[in-house]
Design an enzyme around this catalytic site. Sequence first.
Site, mmCIF file in Angstrom:
data_model
loop_
_atom_site.group_PDB
_atom_site.id
_atom_site.type_symbol
_atom_site.label_atom_id
_atom_site.label_comp_id
_atom_site.label_asym_id
_atom_site.label_seq_id
_atom_site.Cartn_x
_atom_site.Cartn_y
_atom_site.Cartn_z
ATOM 1 N N GLU A 143 42.893 48.682 49.733
ATOM 2 C CA GLU A 143 42.482 48.704 48.327
ATOM 3 C C GLU A 143 40.970 48.813 48.185
ATOM 4 O O GLU A 143 40.231 47.955 48.680
ATOM 5 C CB GLU A 143 42.951 47.417 47.634
ATOM 6 C CG GLU A 143 42.510 47.311 46.182
ATOM 7 C CD GLU A 143 42.806 45.934 45.580
ATOM 8 O OE1 GLU A 143 42.805 45.833 44.345
ATOM 9 O OE2 GLU A 143 43.012 44.970 46.340
ATOM 10 N N GLU A 242 47.282 41.837 37.891
ATOM 11 C CA GLU A 242 46.323 40.979 38.579
ATOM 12 C C GLU A 242 45.167 40.654 37.636
ATOM 13 O O GLU A 242 44.064 41.187 37.755
ATOM 14 C CB GLU A 242 45.808 41.654 39.864
ATOM 15 C CG GLU A 242 45.082 40.673 40.769
ATOM 16 C CD GLU A 242 44.537 41.318 42.033
ATOM 17 O OE1 GLU A 242 44.592 40.684 43.092
ATOM 18 O OE2 GLU A 242 44.052 42.476 41.959
#
Length: 261
Positions: A143, A242
């Site tokens: 990521e 998130e």
Amino acid sequence: MLKFAANLSMMYPEHAFLDRYAAAAADGFAGVECMFPYEAPAAFVRERMDAAGVAQVLFNAPPGVVGRGERGLAALPGRQEEFQAGIEQALSYATALACPNVHVMAGLVPGGASRQAMLDCYRENLDWAARQARSAGVTLLIEPINPRDIPGYFLNRQDEAHAVVQAVNAPNLKVQMDLYHCQIVEGDVTAKLRQYLPTGRVGHLQIAGVPLRQEPDRGELDYGWVFGVLRELQYGGWIGCEYRPAGATSSGLRWLAAARA
């Protein structure tokens, strides 16, 4: 229909961690993700997951020494043995939780480090880890993270992540595309989605409002538009939520009802 997974490390802070599985299920989430599930034995986590009737869709591999602020080991030369031990622990949890995805953090760039040496180490570690994960039926994710939230993080841009995935060339290594980080570093989120989703190299999406990382209906990024683009592109993977709720988690889910309408 878009599939949303509650991030239990950020959402439902009003509950103890293991109680968050039931809280997410009560709000209609079919999937959950978290950062690090290792404080509780995997069997305890699985018990709560099954009781709530939700799927664990993602968690992170161990990040290194948390007390020293480490944010992953994959790109750090000389830490290969610790990295491998962390991957083995993560795959053990993934098997116990029937979790298909594990995020592998790259780490912080040490002062004076050679970026090329780190990149070489990163690719080698990911190649090894992907082979271990493939036998366990697990996909590994990398990521890009913005340098404001994690200063000094090794991987910041989408093109960098996709270049690494292409170089390693493992079928179970993909990119975790967090639109919050993408907006802060690069912007042009719609164009990035249109560029990268059709490649098949994006294994998971995450969302949060920008710039405060709160609910997706707060801030400068129009997620109503983004969700329309994802439907157009026929994205079928999970979307991890998130974000840090501005108040009580459940009362801030109006955006979710709108996204499902």
